[in-house]
Design a protein around this motif. Structure first.
Motif, mmCIF file in Angstrom:
data_model
loop_
_atom_site.group_PDB
_atom_site.id
_atom_site.type_symbol
_atom_site.label_atom_id
_atom_site.label_comp_id
_atom_site.label_asym_id
_atom_site.label_seq_id
_atom_site.Cartn_x
_atom_site.Cartn_y
_atom_site.Cartn_z
ATOM 1 N N LEU A 1 34.171 53.139 -36.432
ATOM 2 C CA LEU A 1 33.589 54.249 -37.135
ATOM 3 C C LEU A 1 33.231 53.754 -38.580
ATOM 4 O O LEU A 1 33.599 52.826 -39.028
ATOM 5 N N LEU B 1 34.082 54.812 -42.435
ATOM 6 C CA LEU B 1 35.025 55.509 -43.243
ATOM 7 C C LEU B 1 34.478 55.666 -44.790
ATOM 8 O O LEU B 1 33.837 54.702 -45.263
ATOM 9 N N GLU B 2 34.234 56.869 -45.227
ATOM 10 C CA GLU B 2 33.944 57.284 -46.475
ATOM 11 C C GLU B 2 35.075 57.094 -47.290
ATOM 12 O O GLU B 2 36.376 57.427 -46.852
ATOM 13 N N HIS B 3 35.338 56.602 -48.578
ATOM 14 C CA HIS B 3 36.146 56.457 -49.555
ATOM 15 C C HIS B 3 35.948 56.561 -50.828
ATOM 16 O O HIS B 3 34.754 55.936 -51.097
ATOM 17 N N THR C 1 31.443 53.544 -48.212
ATOM 18 C CA THR C 1 31.443 53.504 -46.813
ATOM 19 C C THR C 1 31.571 52.160 -46.003
ATOM 20 O O THR C 1 31.097 51.125 -46.618
ATOM 21 N N TYR D 1 38.794 51.448 -34.757
ATOM 22 C CA TYR D 1 39.738 52.387 -34.706
ATOM 23 C C TYR D 1 40.383 52.507 -33.264
ATOM 24 O O TYR D 1 39.711 52.323 -32.372
ATOM 25 N N THR E 1 39.115 62.788 -46.815
ATOM 26 C CA THR E 1 37.722 62.104 -46.675
ATOM 27 C C THR E 1 37.090 62.380 -45.502
ATOM 28 O O THR E 1 37.345 63.587 -44.742
ATOM 29 N N ARG E 2 36.133 61.631 -44.977
ATOM 30 C CA ARG E 2 35.230 61.876 -43.820
ATOM 31 C C ARG E 2 35.079 60.555 -43.098
ATOM 32 O O ARG E 2 34.813 59.345 -43.847
ATOM 33 N N VAL E 3 34.872 60.878 -41.864
ATOM 34 C CA VAL E 3 34.254 59.651 -41.042
ATOM 35 C C VAL E 3 33.220 60.038 -40.164
ATOM 36 O O VAL E 3 32.886 60.883 -40.026
ATOM 37 N N HIS E 4 32.428 58.911 -39.900
ATOM 38 C CA HIS E 4 31.362 58.794 -38.761
ATOM 39 C C HIS E 4 31.653 58.366 -37.658
ATOM 40 O O HIS E 4 32.025 57.006 -37.782
ATOM 41 N N LEU F 1 44.410 58.823 -39.461
ATOM 42 C CA LEU F 1 43.511 59.545 -39.793
ATOM 43 C C LEU F 1 43.450 60.883 -39.195
ATOM 44 O O LEU F 1 43.161 60.837 -37.775
#
Length: 164
Positions: free
Chosen positions: A58, A60-62, A72, A77, A109-112, A161
């Motif tokens: 994935l 991960l944005e942080h 990113t 994962y 946060t967000r993940v892609h 997450l």
């Protein structure tokens, strides 16, 4: 040791600045390719133990805890129910990765994921009991995590997450 496995002992120079730069630029390339293809390319790790047993990846944005900048990072994962589980291994280096400290400071946060952009998540460090349960599953997912743990004196953190 097979042709694609890592050595039992940490390689010389693992903690050199050159290694960190190689990891940084390889990660930037993976992020760019993942984004360009919406995860069709770059959403699977096939290095080391993953050569014969690919592992999902994935983005991960942080947010930088000092700079406030958005970063990113591509990470392996494990799915655990609705949660995604990531590992702050940094290839067995002696220090936790920067993204780990950034998530502790800014856990929302967000993940892609492959085909899914901007999934909102809340990050938290797994408790000792959770880590004890998750670690064998993570090593089964990617056997090199066990080698990374053996290469470093720190306990490698496991981060959960949870979709929000």
């Amino acid at each position: 040791m097979t042709r694609f496995s890592l050595p039992d002992e940490a390689p010389n120079g693992l903690d050199s600045p050159v290694t960190a730069k190689v990891i940084k630029y390889a990660a930037k390339a993976q992020v760019a390719i993942f984004r360009l293809t919406n995860g069709r390319v770059g959403s699977t790790w096939r290095i080391g133990a993953a050569f014969r047993k690919p592992v999902p990846t994935l983005l991960l944005e942080h947010r930088g805890r000092k700079s406030g900048r958005l970063f990113t990072t591509p990470l392996l994962y494990l799915r655990s129910g609705k949660d995604l589980v990531i590992v702050a291994s940094q290839g067995g280096l002696p220090k936790h990765p920067q993204w780990y400290f950034n998530l502790v400071a800014h856990p929302e946060t967000r993940v892609h994921l492959k085909g899914r952009r901007g999934v909102p998540v809340l990050a938290r460090v797994a408790s000792a009991e959770e880590r004890e349960d998750l670690w064998p599953r993570l090593v089964d997912l990617y056997a090199d995590f066990a080698k990374y743990q053996a290469w470093t004196e720190r306990e490698i953190p496991v981060v959960v997450l949870t979709p929000r």
